[in-house]
Design a protein around this motif. Structure first.
Motif, PDB file in Angstrom:
ATOM      1  N   THR A 117      42.344  38.558  43.866  1.00  0.00           N
ATOM      2  CA  THR A 117      41.206  38.767  44.762  1.00  0.00           C
ATOM      3  C   THR A 117      41.102  40.205  45.240  1.00  0.00           C
ATOM      4  O   THR A 117      40.040  40.626  45.682  1.00  0.00           O
ATOM      5  CB  THR A 117      41.287  37.833  45.977  1.00  0.00           C
ATOM      6  OG1 THR A 117      42.523  38.058  46.649  1.00  0.00           O
ATOM      7  CG2 THR A 117      41.178  36.384  45.557  1.00  0.00           C
ATOM      8  N   SER A 118      42.191  40.975  45.165  1.00  0.00           N
ATOM      9  CA  SER A 118      42.099  42.385  45.529  1.00  0.00           C
ATOM     10  C   SER A 118      43.189  43.187  44.837  1.00  0.00           C
ATOM     11  O   SER A 118      44.256  42.668  44.530  1.00  0.00           O
ATOM     12  CB  SER A 118      42.194  42.566  47.045  1.00  0.00           C
ATOM     13  OG  SER A 118      43.486  42.249  47.502  1.00  0.00           O
ATOM     14  N   TYR A 119      42.877  44.453  44.597  1.00  0.00           N
ATOM     15  CA  TYR A 119      43.803  45.360  43.939  1.00  0.00           C
ATOM     16  C   TYR A 119      43.775  46.697  44.648  1.00  0.00           C
ATOM     17  O   TYR A 119      42.717  47.147  45.070  1.00  0.00           O
ATOM     18  CB  TYR A 119      43.406  45.618  42.473  1.00  0.00           C
ATOM     19  CG  TYR A 119      43.301  44.379  41.646  1.00  0.00           C
ATOM     20  CD1 TYR A 119      44.444  43.774  41.155  1.00  0.00           C
ATOM     21  CD2 TYR A 119      42.080  43.807  41.364  1.00  0.00           C
ATOM     22  CE1 TYR A 119      44.363  42.625  40.397  1.00  0.00           C
ATOM     23  CE2 TYR A 119      41.990  42.657  40.613  1.00  0.00           C
ATOM     24  CZ  TYR A 119      43.134  42.071  40.125  1.00  0.00           C
ATOM     25  OH  TYR A 119      43.049  40.931  39.387  1.00  0.00           O
ATOM     26  N   THR A 120      44.927  47.318  44.735  1.00  0.00           N
ATOM     27  CA  THR A 120      45.004  48.710  45.135  1.00  0.00           C
ATOM     28  C   THR A 120      45.772  49.417  44.032  1.00  0.00           C
ATOM     29  O   THR A 120      46.845  48.969  43.636  1.00  0.00           O
ATOM     30  CB  THR A 120      45.735  48.879  46.489  1.00  0.00           C
ATOM     31  OG1 THR A 120      45.012  48.142  47.480  1.00  0.00           O
ATOM     32  CG2 THR A 120      45.786  50.343  46.900  1.00  0.00           C
ATOM     33  N   ILE A 121      45.196  50.497  43.508  1.00  0.00           N
ATOM     34  CA  ILE A 121      45.784  51.224  42.389  1.00  0.00           C
ATOM     35  C   ILE A 121      46.176  52.612  42.893  1.00  0.00           C
ATOM     36  O   ILE A 121      45.334  53.330  43.430  1.00  0.00           O
ATOM     37  CB  ILE A 121      44.787  51.332  41.220  1.00  0.00           C
ATOM     38  CG1 ILE A 121      44.359  49.927  40.780  1.00  0.00           C
ATOM     39  CG2 ILE A 121      45.399  52.114  40.066  1.00  0.00           C
ATOM     40  CD1 ILE A 121      43.183  49.903  39.839  1.00  0.00           C
ATOM     41  N   ILE A 122      47.433  52.961  42.703  1.00  0.00           N
ATOM     42  CA  ILE A 122      47.944  54.229  43.213  1.00  0.00           C
ATOM     43  C   ILE A 122      48.438  55.080  42.054  1.00  0.00           C
ATOM     44  O   ILE A 122      49.226  54.619  41.233  1.00  0.00           O
ATOM     45  CB  ILE A 122      49.084  54.000  44.225  1.00  0.00           C
ATOM     46  CG1 ILE A 122      48.574  53.129  45.378  1.00  0.00           C
ATOM     47  CG2 ILE A 122      49.625  55.331  44.742  1.00  0.00           C
ATOM     48  CD1 ILE A 122      49.675  52.620  46.289  1.00  0.00           C
ATOM     49  N   ARG A 123      47.974  56.317  42.003  1.00  0.00           N
ATOM     50  CA  ARG A 123      48.380  57.271  40.978  1.00  0.00           C
ATOM     51  C   ARG A 123      49.074  58.455  41.638  1.00  0.00           C
ATOM     52  O   ARG A 123      48.678  58.879  42.703  1.00  0.00           O
ATOM     53  CB  ARG A 123      47.158  57.805  40.229  1.00  0.00           C
ATOM     54  CG  ARG A 123      46.396  56.772  39.466  1.00  0.00           C
ATOM     55  CD  ARG A 123      46.993  56.507  38.136  1.00  0.00           C
ATOM     56  NE  ARG A 123      47.040  57.758  37.393  1.00  0.00           N
ATOM     57  CZ  ARG A 123      47.939  57.993  36.449  1.00  0.00           C
ATOM     58  NH1 ARG A 123      48.832  57.108  36.145  1.00  0.00           N
ATOM     59  NH2 ARG A 123      47.943  59.125  35.804  1.00  0.00           N
TER      60      ARG A 123
END
Length: 131
Positions: free
Chosen positions: A83-89
């Motif tokens: 239902t939700s994503y946080t993508i960290i680079r």
């Protein structure tokens, strides 16, 4: 730096090296490329599609599968639903929203949630390989 992407899927943490990460709630985008074959626009879930690895040449042979709906059969292609994503680079990379370049993301992406951008928006995060 090992150049991996950190991803929070709902309450789960994932660390992966990837050529492409796409968050989608529809099956296809662009020129009929089917990046998320199992996506359903109104199921309340977002499909997180990851093409693992760092070798662009080995991935090129799979491009035709993007247009036949068979990309999810490639061993280095994995799909998560949530239902939700946080993508960290760690490094700045090109970010696209619904096919348009929006910004260079320095370290953290926005949190994607279904319905947050409309019922049929296809989110696409592209990792560009730089020399």
């Amino acid at each position: 730096s090992d150049d991996k992407i950190l991803i929070y899927i709902d309450n789960t943490f994932l660390k992966v090296k990837a050529l492409l990460v796409a968050v989608a709630n529809v099956k296809q985008y662009g020129i009929n490329a089917i990046i998320a074959p199992s996506a359903i626009p109104d199921d309340g879930l977002l499909d997180l599609c990851i093409f693992k690895g760092d070798n662009v040449l080995s991935a090129i042979v799979h491009i035709p599968k993007l247009f036949t709906g068979q990309i999810d059969k490639v061993p280095d292609f994995i799909v998560y639903k949530g239902t939700s994503y946080t993508i960290i680079r760690e490094k700045a990379e090109i970010y696209q929203l619904d096919g348009e370049v929006v910004a260079i993301i320095p370290s953290t992406s926005p949190k994607f949630t279904p319905g947050g951008m409309g019922a049929k928006v296809n989110f696409l995060w592209i990792i560009e390989k730089r020399s």
